[in-house]
Design an enzyme around this catalytic site. Sequence first.
Site, PDB file in Angstrom:
ATOM      1  N   GLY A  51      90.722  17.762 -12.991  1.00  0.00           N
ATOM      2  CA  GLY A  51      90.971  18.016 -11.575  1.00  0.00           C
ATOM      3  C   GLY A  51      92.364  17.546 -11.201  1.00  0.00           C
ATOM      4  O   GLY A  51      92.932  16.662 -11.854  1.00  0.00           O
ATOM      5  N   GLN A  56      99.299  14.829  -5.934  1.00  0.00           N
ATOM      6  CA  GLN A  56      99.605  14.278  -7.259  1.00  0.00           C
ATOM      7  C   GLN A  56     100.827  14.942  -7.888  1.00  0.00           C
ATOM      8  O   GLN A  56     101.401  14.404  -8.832  1.00  0.00           O
ATOM      9  CB  GLN A  56      98.409  14.434  -8.203  1.00  0.00           C
ATOM     10  CG  GLN A  56      97.197  13.595  -7.796  1.00  0.00           C
ATOM     11  CD  GLN A  56      96.069  13.758  -8.795  1.00  0.00           C
ATOM     12  OE1 GLN A  56      95.271  14.674  -8.681  1.00  0.00           O
ATOM     13  NE2 GLN A  56      96.018  12.880  -9.783  1.00  0.00           N
ATOM     14  N   CYS A 105      91.952   8.729 -13.577  1.00  0.00           N
ATOM     15  CA  CYS A 105      92.802   9.523 -12.689  1.00  0.00           C
ATOM     16  C   CYS A 105      94.180   9.657 -13.319  1.00  0.00           C
ATOM     17  O   CYS A 105      94.743   8.665 -13.788  1.00  0.00           O
ATOM     18  CB  CYS A 105      92.909   8.828 -11.328  1.00  0.00           C
ATOM     19  SG  CYS A 105      93.939   9.717 -10.156  1.00  0.00           S
ATOM     20  N   LEU A 106      94.705  10.870 -13.322  1.00  0.00           N
ATOM     21  CA  LEU A 106      96.034  11.096 -13.904  1.00  0.00           C
ATOM     22  C   LEU A 106      97.101  10.296 -13.167  1.00  0.00           C
ATOM     23  O   LEU A 106      98.154   9.996 -13.743  1.00  0.00           O
ATOM     24  CB  LEU A 106      96.376  12.595 -13.851  1.00  0.00           C
ATOM     25  CG  LEU A 106      95.472  13.514 -14.679  1.00  0.00           C
ATOM     26  CD1 LEU A 106      95.790  14.972 -14.373  1.00  0.00           C
ATOM     27  CD2 LEU A 106      95.614  13.221 -16.155  1.00  0.00           C
ATOM     28  N   HIS A 147      86.374  12.924  -5.722  1.00  0.00           N
ATOM     29  CA  HIS A 147      87.584  12.248  -6.222  1.00  0.00           C
ATOM     30  C   HIS A 147      88.845  13.006  -5.781  1.00  0.00           C
ATOM     31  O   HIS A 147      89.792  12.404  -5.264  1.00  0.00           O
ATOM     32  CB  HIS A 147      87.509  12.154  -7.757  1.00  0.00           C
ATOM     33  CG  HIS A 147      88.720  11.553  -8.392  1.00  0.00           C
ATOM     34  ND1 HIS A 147      88.691  10.340  -9.046  1.00  0.00           N
ATOM     35  CD2 HIS A 147      90.006  11.990  -8.482  1.00  0.00           C
ATOM     36  CE1 HIS A 147      89.907  10.066  -9.498  1.00  0.00           C
ATOM     37  NE2 HIS A 147      90.719  11.056  -9.172  1.00  0.00           N
ATOM     38  N   GLU A 148      88.841  14.328  -5.976  1.00  0.00           N
ATOM     39  CA  GLU A 148      90.027  15.115  -5.606  1.00  0.00           C
ATOM     40  C   GLU A 148      90.202  15.146  -4.094  1.00  0.00           C
ATOM     41  O   GLU A 148      91.328  15.099  -3.593  1.00  0.00           O
ATOM     42  CB  GLU A 148      89.928  16.541  -6.170  1.00  0.00           C
ATOM     43  CG  GLU A 148      89.796  16.637  -7.691  1.00  0.00           C
ATOM     44  CD  GLU A 148      90.816  15.811  -8.454  1.00  0.00           C
ATOM     45  OE1 GLU A 148      91.938  15.609  -7.958  1.00  0.00           O
ATOM     46  OE2 GLU A 148      90.480  15.336  -9.556  1.00  0.00           O
ATOM     47  N   HIS A 151      92.095  12.247  -2.784  1.00  0.00           N
ATOM     48  CA  HIS A 151      93.552  12.342  -2.943  1.00  0.00           C
ATOM     49  C   HIS A 151      94.198  12.987  -1.712  1.00  0.00           C
ATOM     50  O   HIS A 151      95.331  12.656  -1.349  1.00  0.00           O
ATOM     51  CB  HIS A 151      93.915  13.190  -4.166  1.00  0.00           C
ATOM     52  CG  HIS A 151      93.875  12.442  -5.466  1.00  0.00           C
ATOM     53  ND1 HIS A 151      94.674  11.349  -5.719  1.00  0.00           N
ATOM     54  CD2 HIS A 151      93.145  12.644  -6.596  1.00  0.00           C
ATOM     55  CE1 HIS A 151      94.428  10.907  -6.957  1.00  0.00           C
ATOM     56  NE2 HIS A 151      93.504  11.670  -7.496  1.00  0.00           N
TER      57      HIS A 151
END
Length: 192
Positions: A51, A56, A105-106, A147-148, A151
Amino acid sequence: MEGKVLKICVDNDPILKIVASEINLEDISSNEIQQLLVDMIVTMKAAPGIGLAAPQVNVSKRIMVFQLPASRDNINGVGTPLTILINPTVTPINDSDRVSDFEGCLSVPGVKGKVLRYNKIEYTGYDEYGKFSSTIAEGWHARLVQHEFDHLNGILYPELMIEEDDLFSTNNENTFLEKWTKSAINKNWELK
Ligand code: NI
């Protein structure tokens, strides 16, 4: 349209901490947004990740992409197709039905942590054609969307963790405590 790999913002980058803006629906078909969508998908796959949210990649807009692999689908084992959600909403089906599991998480490299999430949600959003849809999701599908979605509101998952023990290094170094500190005011974790 060819996509390119965008740079992923990490840790204390301010763009990760602000609330992203809604997209005007008539702008979805613009070259700018269509290129961003393709670039986000290419970037997510290259990372690799399951995702990615626009903040991000340094774009403060309410856009996310995700694709849950079958192997990560703990409900029915089929995963999800590649999904684009513009201006999403997330609504829990049952406030008290929550489950804890590990997330990475990236934008928070080197660690993974245990986060309590709603087990079942309804989410809505617009796709790359401006078509609206509503979906019921459960388990990891629901977790990924939450989660996304966070962000888009400037929230990174460690801020939601309850216990210090809930976060682990993925490279056998104690990077978490070097990066994060627990706020005395709200008892949540914050990046140093
Ligand atoms: Ni993330």
